[in-house]
Design a protein around this motif. Structure first.
Motif, PDB file in Angstrom:
ATOM      1  N   LEU A  43      -6.941   1.350   2.431  1.00  0.00           N
ATOM      2  CA  LEU A  43      -7.082   2.707   2.934  1.00  0.00           C
ATOM      3  C   LEU A  43      -7.785   3.521   1.856  1.00  0.00           C
ATOM      4  CD1 LEU A  43      -6.387   4.757   5.182  1.00  0.00           C
ATOM      5  CD2 LEU A  43      -4.205   5.140   4.019  1.00  0.00           C
ATOM      6  N   LEU A  44      -8.930   4.127   2.191  1.00  0.00           N
ATOM      7  CA  LEU A  44      -9.716   4.870   1.207  1.00  0.00           C
ATOM      8  C   LEU A  44      -9.259   6.328   1.152  1.00  0.00           C
ATOM      9  CD1 LEU A  44     -13.370   3.601   1.882  1.00  0.00           C
ATOM     10  CD2 LEU A  44     -11.600   2.626   0.397  1.00  0.00           C
ATOM     11  N   GLY A  45      -8.785   6.750  -0.009  1.00  0.00           N
ATOM     12  CA  GLY A  45      -8.387   8.136  -0.192  1.00  0.00           C
ATOM     13  C   GLY A  45      -9.563   9.077  -0.270  1.00  0.00           C
ATOM     14  N   GLU A  46     -10.767   8.527  -0.394  1.00  0.00           N
ATOM     15  CA  GLU A  46     -12.003   9.301  -0.293  1.00  0.00           C
ATOM     16  C   GLU A  46     -13.042   8.452   0.409  1.00  0.00           C
ATOM     17  OE1 GLU A  46     -15.298  11.668  -2.951  1.00  0.00           O
ATOM     18  OE2 GLU A  46     -13.216  12.226  -2.839  1.00  0.00           O
ATOM     19  N   GLY A  47     -13.611   8.973   1.496  1.00  0.00           N
ATOM     20  CA  GLY A  47     -14.596   8.220   2.248  1.00  0.00           C
ATOM     21  C   GLY A  47     -15.862   7.945   1.477  1.00  0.00           C
ATOM     22  N   ARG A  48     -16.207   8.830   0.541  1.00  0.00           N
ATOM     23  CA  ARG A  48     -17.434   8.646  -0.219  1.00  0.00           C
ATOM     24  C   ARG A  48     -17.366   7.477  -1.199  1.00  0.00           C
ATOM     25  NH1 ARG A  48     -18.149  14.962  -1.554  1.00  0.00           N
ATOM     26  NH2 ARG A  48     -15.895  14.765  -1.347  1.00  0.00           N
ATOM     27  N   GLN A  49     -16.184   6.891  -1.367  1.00  0.00           N
ATOM     28  CA  GLN A  49     -16.094   5.652  -2.139  1.00  0.00           C
ATOM     29  C   GLN A  49     -16.872   4.533  -1.461  1.00  0.00           C
ATOM     30  OE1 GLN A  49     -11.871   4.981  -2.489  1.00  0.00           O
ATOM     31  NE2 GLN A  49     -11.568   6.720  -3.871  1.00  0.00           N
ATOM     32  N   ILE A  50     -17.219   4.734  -0.193  1.00  0.00           N
ATOM     33  CA  ILE A  50     -17.972   3.719   0.538  1.00  0.00           C
ATOM     34  C   ILE A  50     -19.326   3.478  -0.118  1.00  0.00           C
ATOM     35  CG2 ILE A  50     -19.327   5.043   2.240  1.00  0.00           C
ATOM     36  CD1 ILE A  50     -16.986   2.079   2.993  1.00  0.00           C
ATOM     37  N   HIS A  51     -19.861   4.468  -0.826  1.00  0.00           N
ATOM     38  CA  HIS A  51     -21.134   4.286  -1.514  1.00  0.00           C
ATOM     39  C   HIS A  51     -21.035   3.172  -2.561  1.00  0.00           C
ATOM     40  CE1 HIS A  51     -23.267   7.631   0.284  1.00  0.00           C
ATOM     41  NE2 HIS A  51     -22.310   8.475  -0.039  1.00  0.00           N
ATOM     42  N   VAL A  52     -19.869   3.015  -3.165  1.00  0.00           N
ATOM     43  CA  VAL A  52     -19.653   1.956  -4.146  1.00  0.00           C
ATOM     44  C   VAL A  52     -19.315   0.650  -3.444  1.00  0.00           C
ATOM     45  CG1 VAL A  52     -18.355   1.269  -6.198  1.00  0.00           C
ATOM     46  CG2 VAL A  52     -18.756   3.696  -5.737  1.00  0.00           C
ATOM     47  N   ILE A  53     -18.396   0.720  -2.509  1.00  0.00           N
ATOM     48  CA  ILE A  53     -17.937  -0.487  -1.822  1.00  0.00           C
ATOM     49  C   ILE A  53     -19.084  -1.176  -1.087  1.00  0.00           C
ATOM     50  CG2 ILE A  53     -16.375  -1.345  -0.029  1.00  0.00           C
ATOM     51  CD1 ILE A  53     -14.610   1.196  -0.816  1.00  0.00           C
ATOM     52  N   ALA A  54     -19.968  -0.384  -0.486  1.00  0.00           N
ATOM     53  CA  ALA A  54     -21.116  -0.960   0.225  1.00  0.00           C
ATOM     54  C   ALA A  54     -22.031  -1.724  -0.724  1.00  0.00           C
ATOM     55  CB  ALA A  54     -21.897   0.140   0.932  1.00  0.00           C
ATOM     56  N   ALA A  55     -22.160  -1.230  -1.952  1.00  0.00           N
ATOM     57  CA  ALA A  55     -22.997  -1.926  -2.936  1.00  0.00           C
ATOM     58  C   ALA A  55     -22.359  -3.233  -3.385  1.00  0.00           C
ATOM     59  CB  ALA A  55     -23.235  -1.022  -4.150  1.00  0.00           C
ATOM     60  N   LEU A  56     -21.047  -3.349  -3.230  1.00  0.00           N
ATOM     61  CA  LEU A  56     -20.337  -4.557  -3.638  1.00  0.00           C
ATOM     62  C   LEU A  56     -20.184  -5.560  -2.496  1.00  0.00           C
ATOM     63  CD1 LEU A  56     -17.429  -2.920  -5.711  1.00  0.00           C
ATOM     64  CD2 LEU A  56     -19.619  -3.803  -6.564  1.00  0.00           C
ATOM     65  N   ALA A 109      -0.580   6.793   8.022  1.00  0.00           N
ATOM     66  CA  ALA A 109      -1.125   5.787   7.106  1.00  0.00           C
ATOM     67  C   ALA A 109      -0.245   4.547   7.093  1.00  0.00           C
ATOM     68  CB  ALA A 109      -1.254   6.373   5.700  1.00  0.00           C
ATOM     69  N   ILE A 110       1.058   4.733   7.076  1.00  0.00           N
ATOM     70  CA  ILE A 110       1.983   3.603   7.039  1.00  0.00           C
ATOM     71  C   ILE A 110       1.811   2.708   8.264  1.00  0.00           C
ATOM     72  CG2 ILE A 110       4.433   2.982   7.180  1.00  0.00           C
ATOM     73  CD1 ILE A 110       5.000   5.438   5.395  1.00  0.00           C
ATOM     74  N   LYS A 111       1.536   3.320   9.414  1.00  0.00           N
ATOM     75  CA  LYS A 111       1.359   2.556  10.653  1.00  0.00           C
ATOM     76  C   LYS A 111       0.178   1.587  10.566  1.00  0.00           C
ATOM     77  CE  LYS A 111       3.396   6.106  13.625  1.00  0.00           C
ATOM     78  NZ  LYS A 111       3.134   7.101  14.699  1.00  0.00           N
ATOM     79  N   LEU A 112      -0.783   1.873   9.683  1.00  0.00           N
ATOM     80  CA  LEU A 112      -1.943   0.990   9.517  1.00  0.00           C
ATOM     81  C   LEU A 112      -1.649  -0.201   8.618  1.00  0.00           C
ATOM     82  CD1 LEU A 112      -4.718   3.722   9.084  1.00  0.00           C
ATOM     83  CD2 LEU A 112      -4.189   2.395  11.134  1.00  0.00           C
ATOM     84  N   GLN A 113      -0.479  -0.181   7.976  1.00  0.00           N
ATOM     85  CA  GLN A 113      -0.015  -1.271   7.111  1.00  0.00           C
ATOM     86  C   GLN A 113      -1.028  -1.645   6.017  1.00  0.00           C
ATOM     87  OE1 GLN A 113       0.912  -4.156  10.347  1.00  0.00           O
ATOM     88  NE2 GLN A 113       3.053  -3.871   9.754  1.00  0.00           N
ATOM     89  N   PRO A 114      -1.540  -0.666   5.279  1.00  0.00           N
ATOM     90  CA  PRO A 114      -2.462  -1.006   4.189  1.00  0.00           C
ATOM     91  C   PRO A 114      -1.717  -1.600   2.992  1.00  0.00           C
ATOM     92  CG  PRO A 114      -1.992   1.334   4.155  1.00  0.00           C
ATOM     93  CD  PRO A 114      -1.300   0.783   5.378  1.00  0.00           C
ATOM     94  N   ASP A 115      -2.418  -2.438   2.231  1.00  0.00           N
ATOM     95  CA  ASP A 115      -1.865  -2.952   0.982  1.00  0.00           C
ATOM     96  C   ASP A 115      -2.010  -1.919  -0.130  1.00  0.00           C
ATOM     97  OD1 ASP A 115      -1.647  -5.499   2.271  1.00  0.00           O
ATOM     98  OD2 ASP A 115      -3.758  -5.860   1.798  1.00  0.00           O
ATOM     99  N   VAL A 116      -3.104  -1.151  -0.048  1.00  0.00           N
ATOM    100  CA  VAL A 116      -3.449  -0.273  -1.166  1.00  0.00           C
ATOM    101  C   VAL A 116      -4.124   0.984  -0.649  1.00  0.00           C
ATOM    102  CG1 VAL A 116      -5.668  -1.439  -1.527  1.00  0.00           C
ATOM    103  CG2 VAL A 116      -4.643  -0.182  -3.414  1.00  0.00           C
ATOM    104  N   LEU A 117      -3.885   2.091  -1.351  1.00  0.00           N
ATOM    105  CA  LEU A 117      -4.553   3.359  -1.100  1.00  0.00           C
ATOM    106  C   LEU A 117      -5.333   3.723  -2.353  1.00  0.00           C
ATOM    107  CD1 LEU A 117      -5.046   6.128   0.320  1.00  0.00           C
ATOM    108  CD2 LEU A 117      -2.814   6.850  -0.566  1.00  0.00           C
ATOM    109  N   THR A 118      -6.659   3.828  -2.248  1.00  0.00           N
ATOM    110  CA  THR A 118      -7.483   4.190  -3.403  1.00  0.00           C
ATOM    111  C   THR A 118      -7.577   5.718  -3.472  1.00  0.00           C
ATOM    112  OG1 THR A 118      -9.527   4.093  -2.107  1.00  0.00           O
ATOM    113  CG2 THR A 118      -8.833   2.072  -3.230  1.00  0.00           C
ATOM    114  N   VAL A 119      -7.300   6.268  -4.656  1.00  0.00           N
ATOM    115  CA  VAL A 119      -7.198   7.712  -4.804  1.00  0.00           C
ATOM    116  C   VAL A 119      -8.068   8.172  -5.974  1.00  0.00           C
ATOM    117  CG1 VAL A 119      -5.619   9.657  -5.099  1.00  0.00           C
ATOM    118  CG2 VAL A 119      -4.809   7.559  -4.001  1.00  0.00           C
TER     119      VAL A 119
END
Length: 378
Positions: A43-56, A109-119
């Protein structure tokens, strides 16, 4: 014998399919976090982290993301449109609000059962105050802090490494960091060898024209864009007054400083603005609209009295560079503006295009910068 062999095969298959043993990583807050890596549901605590994740992760960018903050959609809709075109499923990805503003819905958020929340690290005071970390961990969700904004010069590479571990992309992480470092060094190495370097005084206004209640002159101290200005061969006058990442000068201070160069940050904030006078630089932006908006901002007090405006040394830069490790692009562009003779051969647009081709699953579109020539701001 056949039965025994079958049991051995089944046991081996179960071993291969079993989750990885818990590993530990140290996040930007200095916390040691134990979790299974790579994470299966993020679960991404900021959507703009996608700029990094997409590069990876490239084509697998959204494979393990189960939800995200809505900031990419609201504050960077041009980039969102690019990802939506490539990954249609993101339209249905659950969205969450900003933790420091009390808009994050933990129960959903809990209902989505994420392992981790990036903040992002700037949310930590709000997390601590509300006890969000303890509540999330009680539900099996680990918090991991990253930082691409408060002190990106110090924390960006480490934050890329953290996301690389979370998403199982260690090799791509090394490539990303190496590329970023090499591109920044194209500027810093040349500046280090330059003799009698004269650094122009630079003022950068943060996000003008987004809200009518904010007048001049929000800016940056010695971090973030402030640090990029210095790395590119300029002198950030905001750092003469501020010791924090963000702050405000009064108009009189700006008049007295009379900078050689004025810059503003901008983005497509149409969904978040009450006045719509910002400069909408960004992916695929309209250059004529950018120029007209930039000219309009320079008609405010006290800009019309500044030497930089009279000489047309006025520029706009994509605001979102301040929160993603694509900082090599503005550093290169700033260097061309600050030290044009020294960096005639540098091509920041080609650098960003190459980055897209090597790392990102969406195509490059220009529009991240704007400028006024002499006489345009009169």
């Amino acid at each position: 014998m056949i039965f025994k062999s079958a049991r051995l095969l089944l046991g081996f298959a179960a071993f291969l399919a079993s989750p990885a043993l818990a590993e530990t990583l140290t996040d930007i807050a200095g916390r040691t976090v134990e979790l299974d890596l790579p994470a299966k549901r993020v679960l991404l605590g900021e959507g703009r982290q996608i700029h990094v994740i997409a590069a990876l992760k490239g084509e697998d960018t959204f494979k393990t993301i189960v939800g995200w903050r809505d900031d990419l959609i609201i504050k960077d809709p041009d980039s969102y449109a690019g990802y939506l075109e490539k990954f249609a499923q993101v339209a249905d990805l659950p969205r969450f609000g900003y933790i420091p503003q009390g808009e994050f819905d933990l129960e959903s958020a809990i209902k989505l059962q994420p392992d981790v929340l990036t903040v992002n690290i700037e949310a930590k005071p709000a997390v601590d105050e509300t006890g969000l970390e303890q509540k999330a961990e009680a539900a099996g969700i680990k918090l991991v802090y990253v930082d691409f904004r408060a002190d990106p010069e110090r924390n960006s590479n480490t934050s890329i490494e953290i996301l690389g571990k979370l998403f199982g992309a260690e090799e791509k992480t090394k490539e990303f960091i190496a590329f970023r470092n090499e591109q920044i060094a194209l500027v810093t190495d040349r500046l280090a060898q330059a003799k009698d370097l004269k650094r122009p005084a630079v003022f950068m206004e943060r996000a003008p024209g987004i809200w009518g209640s904010i007048e001049c002159c929000r800016t940056f101290g010695p971090y973030n864009f402030g640090a990029m200005i210095d790395l590119a061969g300029g002198h950030n006058i905001g750092a003469d007054v501020l010791t924090t990442t963000f702050g405000t000068l009064n108009p009189e201070q700006l008049v007295v400083a009379d900078p050689d160069i004025v810059m503003v940050t901008g983005s497509n904030w149409a969904a978040d603005s009450d006045v719509n006078t910002f400069v909408p630089v960004g992916r695929g932006a309209d250059p004529e609209l950018n120029k007209a908006r930039l000219k309009g901002l320079m008609e405010r007090t006290p800009y019309s009295t500044l030497r930089a405006v009279a000489e047309g040394k006025v520029y706009a830069v994509w605001h979102q560079f301040y929160g993603v490790p694509y900082d090599f692009v503005p550093i290169q562009q700033f260097a061309k503006w600050f030290q044009p003779d020294l960096f005639k051969d540098l091509d920041p647009e080609q650098s960003f295009r190459t980055f897209h081709e090597r790392f990102l699953p969406i195509a490059y579109k220009p529009g991240y910068f704007a400028s006024l020539h002499k006489g345009d701001a009169k």
